[in-house]
Write an enzyme that holds these catalytic residues in place. Structure first.
Site, PDB file in Angstrom:
ATOM      1  N   GLY A  15     -45.869  26.538  -8.695  1.00 20.71           N
ATOM      2  CA  GLY A  15     -46.988  27.457  -8.472  1.00 20.71           C
ATOM      3  C   GLY A  15     -48.296  26.821  -8.924  1.00 20.71           C
ATOM      4  CG  ASP A 181     -45.381  38.251 -25.794  1.00 24.80           C
ATOM      5  OD1 ASP A 181     -46.630  38.245 -25.778  1.00 24.80           O
ATOM      6  OD2 ASP A 181     -44.716  39.272 -26.012  1.00 24.80           O
ATOM      7  CG  HIS A 182     -50.626  35.806 -23.233  1.00 26.59           C
ATOM      8  ND1 HIS A 182     -50.139  36.507 -22.169  1.00 26.59           N
ATOM      9  CD2 HIS A 182     -51.685  36.498 -23.675  1.00 26.59           C
ATOM     10  CE1 HIS A 182     -50.868  37.573 -21.988  1.00 26.59           C
ATOM     11  NE2 HIS A 182     -51.822  37.603 -22.884  1.00 26.59           N
ATOM     12  CE  LYS A 186     -53.934  37.136 -27.406  1.00 31.50           C
ATOM     13  NZ  LYS A 186     -54.825  36.260 -26.655  1.00 31.50           N
ATOM     14  CG  HIS A 244     -48.320  41.455 -24.925  1.00 31.52           C
ATOM     15  ND1 HIS A 244     -47.722  40.229 -24.746  1.00 31.52           N
ATOM     16  CD2 HIS A 244     -48.949  41.726 -23.757  1.00 31.52           C
ATOM     17  CE1 HIS A 244     -48.000  39.786 -23.538  1.00 31.52           C
ATOM     18  NE2 HIS A 244     -48.730  40.675 -22.916  1.00 31.52           N
TER      19      HIS A 244
HETATM   20  P1  NAD Z   1     -50.712  33.223  -7.862  1.00 30.85           P
HETATM   21  O1  NAD Z   1     -50.330  34.160  -6.764  1.00 30.85           O
HETATM   22  O2  NAD Z   1     -52.149  32.892  -8.057  1.00 30.85           O
HETATM   23  O3  NAD Z   1     -49.946  31.836  -7.632  1.00 30.85           O
HETATM   24  C1  NAD Z   1     -48.617  31.785  -7.195  1.00 30.85           C
HETATM   25  C2  NAD Z   1     -48.219  30.344  -6.943  1.00 30.85           C
HETATM   26  O4  NAD Z   1     -46.868  30.321  -6.467  1.00 30.85           O
HETATM   27  C3  NAD Z   1     -49.055  29.642  -5.889  1.00 30.85           C
HETATM   28  O5  NAD Z   1     -49.213  28.295  -6.290  1.00 30.85           O
HETATM   29  C4  NAD Z   1     -48.169  29.693  -4.640  1.00 30.85           C
HETATM   30  O6  NAD Z   1     -48.397  28.644  -3.716  1.00 30.85           O
HETATM   31  C5  NAD Z   1     -46.805  29.545  -5.260  1.00 30.85           C
HETATM   32  N1  NAD Z   1     -45.745  30.071  -4.409  1.00 30.85           N
HETATM   33  C6  NAD Z   1     -45.558  31.356  -4.024  1.00 30.85           C
HETATM   34  N2  NAD Z   1     -44.467  31.447  -3.232  1.00 30.85           N
HETATM   35  C7  NAD Z   1     -43.944  30.189  -3.121  1.00 30.85           C
HETATM   36  C8  NAD Z   1     -42.814  29.630  -2.454  1.00 30.85           C
HETATM   37  N3  NAD Z   1     -41.994  30.373  -1.710  1.00 30.85           N
HETATM   38  N4  NAD Z   1     -42.580  28.291  -2.587  1.00 30.85           N
HETATM   39  C9  NAD Z   1     -43.417  27.528  -3.334  1.00 30.85           C
HETATM   40  N5  NAD Z   1     -44.494  28.007  -3.986  1.00 30.85           N
HETATM   41  C10 NAD Z   1     -44.760  29.311  -3.884  1.00 30.85           C
HETATM   42  O7  NAD Z   1     -50.050  33.795  -9.186  1.00 30.85           O
HETATM   43  P2  NAD Z   1     -50.500  33.530 -10.715  1.00 30.85           P
HETATM   44  O8  NAD Z   1     -51.545  34.516 -11.078  1.00 30.85           O
HETATM   45  O9  NAD Z   1     -50.788  32.088 -10.895  1.00 30.85           O
HETATM   46  O10 NAD Z   1     -49.201  33.960 -11.524  1.00 30.85           O
HETATM   47  C11 NAD Z   1     -47.993  33.189 -11.530  1.00 30.85           C
HETATM   48  C12 NAD Z   1     -46.984  33.862 -12.458  1.00 30.85           C
HETATM   49  O11 NAD Z   1     -47.530  33.954 -13.767  1.00 30.85           O
HETATM   50  C13 NAD Z   1     -46.626  35.298 -12.052  1.00 30.85           C
HETATM   51  O12 NAD Z   1     -45.287  35.526 -12.417  1.00 30.85           O
HETATM   52  C14 NAD Z   1     -47.548  36.132 -12.928  1.00 30.85           C
HETATM   53  O13 NAD Z   1     -47.013  37.421 -13.166  1.00 30.85           O
HETATM   54  C15 NAD Z   1     -47.563  35.314 -14.200  1.00 30.85           C
HETATM   55  N6  NAD Z   1     -48.753  35.514 -15.035  1.00 30.85           N
HETATM   56  C16 NAD Z   1     -49.989  35.193 -14.589  1.00 30.85           C
HETATM   57  C17 NAD Z   1     -51.086  35.356 -15.406  1.00 30.85           C
HETATM   58  C18 NAD Z   1     -52.470  34.951 -14.963  1.00 30.85           C
HETATM   59  O14 NAD Z   1     -53.380  34.953 -15.808  1.00 30.85           O
HETATM   60  N7  NAD Z   1     -52.687  34.604 -13.704  1.00 30.85           N
HETATM   61  C19 NAD Z   1     -50.920  35.876 -16.711  1.00 30.85           C
HETATM   62  C20 NAD Z   1     -49.632  36.207 -17.147  1.00 30.85           C
HETATM   63  C21 NAD Z   1     -48.554  36.011 -16.296  1.00 30.85           C
END
Ligand code: NAD
Length: 502
Positions: A15, A181-182, A186, A244
């Site tokens: 991702g 668990d971010h 902290k 959290h």
């Molecule tokens: P996002 O939608 O911005 O990114 C998702 C990524 O997954 C992209 O790179 C996409 O290309 C890839 N992807 C999706 N389907 C795919 C597939 N079939 N094959 C290959 N790659 C694929 O999501 P995000 O915000 O970066 O979040 C990612 C994870 O982290 C999620 O589980 C989210 O709940 C968790 N999370 C995110 C945050 C945040 O601050 N963004 C905070 C806490 C938790």
């Protein structure tokens, strides 16, 4: 630094084109590099669906860090040369073959002894498939170690979390799984252990003889932003309380571990979760209340209500606020309520823990018609980091009156350094193999079982009064009443802009 503190590591980010990678992971890796915690023997392979090249990824990494760079330290472009990209289909075996070929080559090129972190920065529905393919296609079969980092949410309830766990456990052992668990990354959350176990003045008082109640608040001013779709399926209970808030409760309430090792600390935290008094649906309304923000004002500007947000049902019953009273049925805490509250679109952004001590058995000043203030220990977690101790002192001058005296310790002003980002710490812990600040399955198992009773009850009983708090306030009135009936109130001393209104 030794090889142990400068681990040679290959990180694979699943991702890598997403928001989390850009906002958190790339800057964290850069900071570790910048501070000399990573040797030159590291490489990062980003995989995602998009047809990017190494250059596109490097450019994204560069852009995500550019603003933070210390001009005195090296060339950012050199750092970016450690990044590689592979377009990836998580369900295709050939994708894993290509990835393995790249990883083996990078092990060789960067002299990395097969140490691999697989970071799941994408939707959880893919975690099981990825984990099992990593194993079946031989990517975890190296001379070094392999670790799997998993983002929240870890499941939606106990059955889904259990299923996800079973899927990843087929390929990775529990001690190879690092569930983020971010909050646990902290500074001040990690500091709870130090405050408690390195100070002789607190531990003897840390029990129901001296503490009257504990209040844990985590409130934000932001609404759901562009995450309405996700939030509709989650709500504040699953998004904040299950992970959290319960983590903070267990750190505050646990007994001193016999050693400061991950296993011993975890074992004490788990005992707290086991001692949580389970909720009974029949009396749940007396212990947990929920809220949803309506339109209101933030910093003088009108903001819309939750139901008007994008991708949110106009009749949504999803809670954006939760307040609860937890009881821990053990010798140390019997009779001490732990109040928790968390919400969006509240009047201030603040995460803090307030420990309220009991009054003295015979308060001489009270006898003289004077009020003394209860002693409070406040642990500020964010945005400020530090502790405040509230004592009573004498008012200066000829009177015998008392006045509250505040002793403050603030990380930022004392050390005048920026506190490290949680992700940076957690990534580094993972490289060192330290699981202390990650959630273990046993903790998740207990916390989901506790939460499921509440969410099932709420799902069956649609709230009639939503929205029940205005954006820009401290939540619904019921949150105040939850404490009032026990003779307490939420401490708002240190956040002068708190307001209560519906
Ligand atoms: P996002 O939608 O911005 O990114 C998702 C990524 O997954 C992209 O790179 C996409 O290309 C890839 N992807 C999706 N389907 C795919 C597939 N079939 N094959 C290959 N790659 C694929 O999501 P995000 O915000 O970066 O979040 C990612 C994870 O982290 C999620 O589980 C989210 O709940 C968790 N999370 C995110 C945050 C945040 O601050 N963004 C905070 C806490 C938790």
């Amino acid at each position: 630094m030794t090889a142990r503190t400068k681990p040679k590591t290959l990180i694979v980010i699943f991702g890598a084109t997403g928001d989390l990678a850009k906002r958190k992971l790339f800057p964290s890796i850069y900071h570790l590099y910048n501070k000399g915690r990573l040797s030159e023997n590291f490489a990062v392979v980003g995989v995602a669906r998009r047809e990017w090249t190494d250059e596109t990824l490097r450019d994204t990494v560069y852009q995500s860090i550019k603003g933070e760079i210390d001009p005195n330290v090296g060339d950012l472009k050199d750092f970016c040369k450690h990044f590689f990209y592979l377009p990836f289909d998580v369900t295709s075996k050939s994708s894993y073959d290509s990835l393995n070929t790249i990883l083996n080559k990078l092990d060789n090129d960067f002299d990395i002894p097969g140490n691999r972190i697989f970071y799941m920065a994408m939707a959880p529905e893919f975690f099981g498939t990825i984990a099992s393919n990593l194993k079946s296609e031989g990517l975890t079969n190296t001379k070094g170690w392999s670790r799997l980092v998993i983002e929240k949410p870890f499941g939606h309830d106990y059955p889904s979390a259990n299923q996800l766990n079973e899927e990843i456990r087929e390929a990775f052992d529990e001690d190879q799984i690092y569930r983020i668990d971010h909050y646990l990354g902290k500074e001040m959350v990690q500091n709870i252990e130090v405050i408690r176990f390195a100070n002789a003045i607190f531990e003897p008082l840390w029990n129901n003889r001296y503490i009257s109640n504990i209040q844990i608040t985590s409130c934000e001013t932001l609404g759901v932003e562009d995450r309405g779709g996700y939030y509709e399926t989650s709500g504040a209970l699953r998004d904040m309380v299950q992970n959290h808030m319960l983590q903070m409760v267990s750190l505050i309430a646990m007994d001193p571990p016999i050693r400061l090792t991950p296993d011993e600390i975890r074992s004490e935290k788990i005992k707290v979760l086991r001692a949580l008094r389970p909720m009974e649906p029949i009396e749940l309304d007396n212990y947990f209340i929920r809220g949803q923000y309506g339109p209101g004002e933030m910093n003088g500007k009108s903001v819309i209500g939750y139901r008007e947000e994008e991708k949110v049902d106009p009749n949504s019953g999803t809670e954006t606020f939760v307040a609860g009273k937890l009881l821990i049925d053990n010798h140390r805490w019997a009779g001490v309520p732990f109040y928790i509250r968390t919400g969006k679109r509240m009047s201030l952004k603040s995460t803090k823990i307030v420990i309220q001590f009991k009054e003295l058995p015979m308060n001489l000043y009270f006898d003289q018609q004077q009020s003394t203030h209860p002693n409070l220990l406040i642990i500020h977690i964010q945005p400020d980091e530090g502790i405040t101790l509230l004592l009573n002192g004498k008012k200066v001058g000829p009177t015998g009156e008392t006045t509250p005296v505040q002793l403050d310790y603030s990380n930022n002003s004392v050390d005048s350094i920026n506190t490290p980002e949680a992700y940076e710490r957690l990534l580094y812990d993972c490289m060192l193999g330290d699981t202390t600040n990650f959630a273990h399955w046993d903790e998740l198992n207990l916390s989901w079982n506790f939460i499921d009773v509440i969410s099932n009850y709420w799902e069956k009983n649609h709230p009639g009064d939503f929205p029940n708090y205005k954006a820009g306030t401290m939540g619904p009135k019921a949150s105040e009443e939850l404490l009032k009936k026990d003779g307490f109130h939420w401490w708002s001393l240190f956040d002068s802009d708190e307001k209560y209104e519906v």
